[in-house]
Write an enzyme that holds these catalytic residues in place. Structure first.
Site, short mmCIF file in Angstrom:
data_model
loop_
_atom_site.label_atom_id
_atom_site.label_comp_id
_atom_site.label_asym_id
_atom_site.label_seq_id
_atom_site.Cartn_x
_atom_site.Cartn_y
_atom_site.Cartn_z
N ARG A 147 -9.60 -10.71 -7.47
CA ARG A 147 -9.36 -9.94 -6.23
C ARG A 147 -10.49 -8.96 -5.94
O ARG A 147 -10.87 -8.75 -4.80
CB ARG A 147 -8.06 -9.15 -6.34
CG ARG A 147 -6.91 -9.77 -5.58
CD ARG A 147 -5.74 -8.83 -5.45
NE ARG A 147 -5.79 -8.11 -4.20
CZ ARG A 147 -4.94 -8.29 -3.20
NH1 ARG A 147 -3.98 -9.16 -3.30
NH2 ARG A 147 -5.04 -7.57 -2.10
N TYR A 161 -8.89 -14.03 9.63
CA TYR A 161 -8.20 -13.21 10.64
C TYR A 161 -7.89 -11.84 10.06
O TYR A 161 -7.66 -11.70 8.87
CB TYR A 161 -6.93 -13.87 11.18
CG TYR A 161 -5.92 -14.32 10.14
CD1 TYR A 161 -6.06 -15.55 9.49
CD2 TYR A 161 -4.79 -13.55 9.86
CE1 TYR A 161 -5.11 -15.98 8.58
CE2 TYR A 161 -3.83 -13.99 8.94
CZ TYR A 161 -4.00 -15.20 8.30
OH TYR A 161 -3.07 -15.63 7.39
N PRO A 162 -7.92 -10.84 10.92
CA PRO A 162 -7.55 -9.52 10.44
C PRO A 162 -6.06 -9.28 10.65
O PRO A 162 -5.47 -9.88 11.54
CB PRO A 162 -8.38 -8.60 11.35
CG PRO A 162 -8.47 -9.34 12.64
CD PRO A 162 -8.41 -10.81 12.31
N MET A 163 -5.46 -8.46 9.82
CA MET A 163 -4.03 -8.12 10.02
C MET A 163 -3.70 -6.70 9.61
O MET A 163 -4.43 -6.08 8.84
CB MET A 163 -3.12 -9.11 9.30
CG MET A 163 -3.18 -9.06 7.80
SD MET A 163 -1.86 -10.06 7.05
CE MET A 163 -0.43 -9.01 7.28
N LYS A 165 -0.07 -3.98 8.91
CA LYS A 165 1.37 -3.92 8.74
C LYS A 165 1.93 -3.07 9.88
O LYS A 165 1.34 -2.04 10.25
CB LYS A 165 1.71 -3.29 7.38
CG LYS A 165 1.33 -4.19 6.18
CD LYS A 165 2.34 -5.31 5.97
CE LYS A 165 1.86 -6.36 4.98
NZ LYS A 165 1.75 -5.88 3.61
N HIS A 188 6.49 -12.49 -0.96
CA HIS A 188 5.25 -12.99 -0.35
C HIS A 188 4.42 -13.76 -1.38
O HIS A 188 3.94 -14.87 -1.13
CB HIS A 188 4.46 -11.81 0.22
CG HIS A 188 3.04 -12.11 0.54
ND1 HIS A 188 2.64 -12.58 1.76
CD2 HIS A 188 1.91 -12.01 -0.22
CE1 HIS A 188 1.33 -12.76 1.74
NE2 HIS A 188 0.87 -12.43 0.55
N SER A 239 5.69 -11.00 6.56
CA SER A 239 4.97 -11.39 7.78
C SER A 239 5.89 -11.39 8.99
O SER A 239 5.53 -10.89 10.06
CB SER A 239 4.34 -12.78 7.61
OG SER A 239 3.35 -12.74 6.61
O1 76R Z 1 0.24 -12.43 -8.09
C1 76R Z 1 0.23 -11.27 -7.65
O2 76R Z 1 0.83 -10.27 -8.10
C2 76R Z 1 -0.55 -11.07 -6.37
C3 76R Z 1 0.37 -11.26 -5.27
C4 76R Z 1 -0.19 -10.97 -3.91
C5 76R Z 1 -0.42 -9.75 -3.30
C6 76R Z 1 -0.21 -8.37 -3.90
C7 76R Z 1 -0.53 -11.99 -2.94
C8 76R Z 1 -0.47 -13.35 -3.18
N1 76R Z 1 -0.92 -11.38 -1.78
C9 76R Z 1 -0.88 -10.01 -1.96
C10 76R Z 1 -1.24 -9.04 -1.03
MN1 76R Z 1 -1.28 -12.30 0.03
N2 76R Z 1 -1.72 -13.22 1.76
C11 76R Z 1 -1.78 -12.61 3.00
C12 76R Z 1 -1.84 -13.64 4.00
O3 76R Z 1 -0.67 -14.92 7.55
C13 76R Z 1 0.12 -14.13 6.96
O4 76R Z 1 1.34 -14.12 7.23
C14 76R Z 1 -0.40 -13.16 5.93
C15 76R Z 1 -1.84 -13.40 5.50
C16 76R Z 1 -1.88 -14.86 3.35
C17 76R Z 1 -1.96 -16.23 3.99
C18 76R Z 1 -1.79 -14.59 1.93
C19 76R Z 1 -1.80 -15.55 0.93
N3 76R Z 1 -1.48 -10.48 0.93
C20 76R Z 1 -1.52 -9.27 0.30
C21 76R Z 1 -1.83 -8.24 1.28
C22 76R Z 1 -2.01 -6.75 0.98
C23 76R Z 1 -0.70 -6.09 1.26
C24 76R Z 1 -0.64 -4.62 0.93
O5 76R Z 1 -1.40 -4.14 0.06
O6 76R Z 1 0.25 -3.96 1.55
C25 76R Z 1 -1.97 -8.88 2.50
C26 76R Z 1 -2.33 -8.26 3.81
C27 76R Z 1 -1.75 -10.27 2.27
C28 76R Z 1 -1.77 -11.26 3.27
N4 76R Z 1 -1.11 -14.11 -0.96
C29 76R Z 1 -0.86 -14.32 -2.30
C30 76R Z 1 -1.49 -15.32 -0.40
C31 76R Z 1 -1.51 -16.32 -1.45
C32 76R Z 1 -1.92 -17.77 -1.26
C33 76R Z 1 -1.10 -15.71 -2.62
C34 76R Z 1 -0.95 -16.33 -4.00
C35 76R Z 1 -2.20 -16.05 -4.79
C36 76R Z 1 -2.16 -16.64 -6.17
O7 76R Z 1 -1.31 -16.24 -6.96
O8 76R Z 1 -3.01 -17.50 -6.43
#
Ligand code: 76R
Length: 265
Positions: A147, A161-163, A165, A188, A239
């Site tokens: 990460r 894409y940007p996002m 909350k 998530h 989301s």
């Molecule tokens: O395993 C862990 O503990 C890490 C889990 C994890 C976190 C903390 C994780 C896993 N994400 C995290 C944080 Mn994510 N992620 C997105 C999007 O389009 C959408 O609806 C959202 C865009 C995708 C597609 C995605 C994919 N994630 C975040 C955060 C920060 C949030 C915050 O700090 O408040 C955002 C904005 C975000 C958005 N996420 C995963 C994925 C995928 C594929 C995983 C699995 C990763 C893995 O384990 O290999």
């Protein structure tokens, strides 16, 4: 110049440009060749810089033509490379179409060993539980370092894409307490993990740095997997209820000679 290096992580710039072909075709063949050599050499210099990655893209659709994703520790270096990239093909050839500035960051919701033990009902000391814990430890070492210090593969399809909350009425992510947010984020992550090996996601933080709160960069080998994960995530409460998105860019990661051909340069 004192370097501007974060304690942890790298600076990240997504840079998308339009190409002004009417200016480009005013160049002689020799001038065009020299311009391409200049950009090629600059890219080589950037890629030879320590801890620095540069991905090169052709953008799908006229939203933009050429794109770069630059990851590097020092913001002065990032800024200097960015200015040089913009000018590399000659003045007025590349005009900025879109850009995004963010930082790689660890997650505040990454699951701890203790949480994993409780959630999976493991009993440390029992062989079955210990095997599961060893697997968890291995995954987390990799995940934490990925990460903050990602090594991005040359997978062909890149979606950016940007996002942010949401902060409106009863749907205000920032007025939820930590435990509620962590619980939602673990749902998530469960969805995300089912795409392991097919989607590589890089979430970079941009609160106070750019318009949205995160940049989402998804790398894949197919457009279907990008579409599938973004669709499935929409049903996940994080989301469905709390996410707001900016524009989407689909990029094709190409080696430079192919990129020049693709962009009719
Ligand atoms: O395993 C862990 O503990 C890490 C889990 C994890 C976190 C903390 C994780 C896993 N994400 C995290 C944080 Mn994510 N992620 C997105 C999007 O389009 C959408 O609806 C959202 C865009 C995708 C597609 C995605 C994919 N994630 C975040 C955060 C920060 C949030 C915050 O700090 O408040 C955002 C904005 C975000 C958005 N996420 C995963 C994925 C995928 C594929 C995983 C699995 C990763 C893995 O384990 O290999």
């Amino acid at each position: 110049m004192t370097p501007l290096i974060p304690n942890e992580g790298w600076h990240v710039l997504h840079l998308f440009y339009h190409i002004d072909h009417s200016q480009w075709f005013l160049f002689s063949e020799d001038e065009q060749r020299q311009a391409k050599v200049r950009l090629t050499e600059l890219i080589q210099e950037i890629r030879a810089t320590q801890d620095t990655q540069l991905l090169t893209f052709s953008i799908v659709s006229p939203k933009a033509d050429l794109g770069f994703m630059l990851l590097t520790p020092d913001l002065h270096v990032a800024n200097s490379f960015e200015k040089q990239l913009t000018l590399s093909l000659g003045p007025e050839i590349l005009t900025p179409a879109y850009s995004y500035f963010s930082l790689t960051e660890p997650s505040e919701y990454t699951m701890t060993r203790e949480q994993h033990i409780v959630e999976e009902k493991l009993t440390p000391g029992e062989p079955d539980s210990d095997a599961k814990l060893a697997e968890f430890d291995k995954r987390m070492v990799h995940y934490r370092s990925y990460r903050v210090y990602p090594q991005l593969p040359d997978w062909p399809v890149v979606c950016f894409y940007p996002m942010s909350k949401r902060r409106s009425g009863t749907d205000n992510w920032y007025s939820l307490d930590y435990e509620a947010r962590r619980e939602l984020m673990s749902g998530h992550a469960r969805v995300g993990r089912t795409y392991s090996g097919r989607i590589l996601q890089l979430i970079t933080g941009s609160t106070g740095l750019d318009e949205h709160e995160w940049g989402v960069t998804l790398l894949s080998k197919t457009t279907e997997d990008i579409k599938a994960i973004v669709y499935e995530m929409r049903f996940d409460e994080v989301s469905a209820r709390y996410a707001e998105f900016g524009d989407f860019y689909i990029c094709l990661q190409l080696p430079l000679p192919e990129l020049f051909k693709r962009l009719c340069l």
